[in-house]
Write a protein that holds these residues in place. Structure first.
Motif, short mmCIF file in Angstrom:
data_model
loop_
_atom_site.label_atom_id
_atom_site.label_comp_id
_atom_site.label_asym_id
_atom_site.label_seq_id
_atom_site.Cartn_x
_atom_site.Cartn_y
_atom_site.Cartn_z
N ARG A 317 60.54 16.08 3.92
CA ARG A 317 59.71 16.09 5.13
C ARG A 317 60.15 15.03 6.14
O ARG A 317 60.02 15.23 7.35
CB ARG A 317 58.23 15.88 4.77
N ARG A 318 60.65 13.91 5.65
CA ARG A 318 61.00 12.84 6.60
C ARG A 318 62.42 12.96 7.15
O ARG A 318 62.80 12.25 8.07
CB ARG A 318 60.77 11.48 5.98
N ILE A 319 63.22 13.85 6.58
CA ILE A 319 64.56 14.09 7.10
C ILE A 319 64.48 15.25 8.09
O ILE A 319 63.97 16.31 7.75
CB ILE A 319 65.55 14.43 5.97
N PRO A 320 65.00 15.10 9.30
CA PRO A 320 64.86 16.15 10.32
C PRO A 320 65.82 17.32 10.13
O PRO A 320 66.66 17.62 10.99
CB PRO A 320 65.12 15.41 11.63
N PHE A 321 65.69 17.99 9.00
CA PHE A 321 66.50 19.19 8.78
C PHE A 321 66.09 20.28 9.76
O PHE A 321 64.91 20.44 10.07
CB PHE A 321 66.33 19.70 7.35
#
Length: 432
Positions: A317-321
């Motif tokens: 969730r915190r990685i902007p994939f």
């Protein structure tokens, strides 16, 4: 004139191999037919990375024999290698070609495509570093061509069968890559996708992946390069710096994460931890605004608990994939993970994969909406009045314009409306 048809399963590297096989056949007088028509020669370029992929090859063979009972059928690729003993006993099959795929397919075919009573097995040739390929990939009427630069893998991740089916890592000769790239540009392709099992491992005569890209860009303007799947590794920062400096390189980076929690990454045999991966991602995001960050995730790996899965979700969730491929773990015999215990129950794996796909859909929507109002470069795959194509940062764009727009041309647009998933509408700013 004899006819042929190819069905390609799996990765972009298989697509590149199929394109080279098509080129070889057409040089010897074959003409292409769509899959499903009773061509004289049918080729199935197989994948074995999951049990589902392996099963598809068997389904395709049975289907092919029904719609083309007299056809000469060839099976190539990774499943032909991994499941060779099964395929050798398969009466519907005529020719079995394990990896590495042949360069001269036509030379292996019998006169008149005469069928035998059981499959003919052609043993693979030796694997070589600094390999070359013959011909130039035939990609039909597409705007995008897949350019093979690397083969095989030395990493032996515990879940992966690819090192056994494609062999050790080896790189294609730089001059041979440039030869095919020039030929692809002469055929009119405006985008080339650099492909391999692990293109970040490319090394040839002192040139690494960024060096190769720099040399490809010297072929001229009017085209762009897109990177295939790129494993996190030592050349990544150099690669990101080059992408930031060169507009001809698409703002797209596919970095397979596989899992967002360190204990599972260790069991998988991955060569980084979550913090190192995040540092690489943050560097790319800082250097290249608007970059589309893609990844792969495997759910249900042995040892995954509910708490570990929750930690993985929190990390993702915190990685902007912007693009996430989510797969349930598929056990492959011959890999280290096949002997691991503590596999989650199937119903839990399905539920977790569904939950992760919801996160993936939300992140894809967030990225697409973040590009509203931005200027994007689009390569058109459809002409007016329904002009449509892909932006350099891998969004599907419907383009509005008072002028006629033609397929296989670049147009600069301003994104104006979100259509769902990874789709936007945009207004043309510059008419090609």
């Amino acid at each position: 004139m004899p006819t042929y048809s190819i069905f390609t399963l799996g990765c972009r590297l298989n697509q590149a191999d199929s394109a080279l096989l098509a080129d070889n056949l057409e040089k010897h007088g074959f003409s292409a037919l769509p899959w499903g028509q009773p061509a004289d020669l049918l080729l199935i370029n197989s994948c074995t990375v999951t049990a589902v992929a392996s099963g598809k090859s068997r389904q395709l063979l049975q289907s092919a024999r029904r719609f083309a009972p007299q056809a000469y059928i060839v099976l190539l690729g990774c499943d032909a290698t991994a499941e060779m003993e099964y395929w050798r006993q398969c009466p519907e099959l005529d020719l079995l070609l394990p990896n590495p795929k042949p360069q001269d397919l036509h030379g292996l075919l019998p006169l008149g495509l005469h069928r035998e009573n059981k499959p003919v097995l052609v043993q693979s040739h030796a694997l070589t570093e600094g390999f070359t390929v013959s011909g130039c990939g035939k990609h039909g009427d597409r705007t995008r061509a897949t350019l093979k630069i690397q083969e095989g893998c030395d990493f032996h991740c515990s879940y992966c069968i690819v090192p056994q089916t494609r062999g050790p890592s080896r790189s294609r000769q730089k001059d041979d890559i440039l030869r095919e790239a020039e030929a692809l540009l002469e055929r009119g392709y405006k985008e080339m996708v650099l492909s391999g099992v692990n293109i970040a491992c490319y090394q040839n005569n002192g040139a690494d992946l960024p060096d190769l890209i720099t040399r490809l860009l010297q072929l001229g303007k009017g085209f762009r390069l897109r990177l295939g799947s790129t494993e996190p590794g030592p050349c990544l920062r150099k690669l990101v710096d080059l992408m930031a400096a060169e507009r001809q390189i698409c703002r797209f980076l596919h970095l397979p994460l596989q899992y967002g929690e360190d204990s599972i990454l260790r069991r998988m045999g991955r060569r980084y931890d979550c913090q190192a991966y995040e540092n690489s991602v943050l560097y790319a995001l800082e250097k290249i605004p608007g970059i589309c960050l893609g990844t792969d995730l495997i759910l249900g790996f042995p040892g995954e608990t509910e708490d570990i899965f929750t930690a993985c979700c929190d990390y993702v969730r915190r990685i902007p994939f912007a693009l996430m491929h989510v797969f349930p773990y598929s056990m492959r015999q011959g890999t280290a993970a096949a002997n691991m215990k503590e596999r989650p129950a199937t119903h839990r794996v399905k539920a977790r994969a569904a939950a992760m796909r919801k996160i993936a859909a939300q992140k894809a929507a967030e990225f697409a909406q973040s590009q509203l109002g931005k200027e994007l470069q689009v390569l058109l795959e459809k002409s007016s009045p329904k002009a449509q194509g892909w932006s350099d940062n891998y969004l599907q764009i419907q383009v509005k314009s008072p002028e006629k727009l033609t397929v296989n041309s670049f147009v600069q647009v301003k994104a104006c409306e979100y259509l769902g998933a990874r789709r936007l509408t945009a207004q043309a700013l510059e008419i090609p």
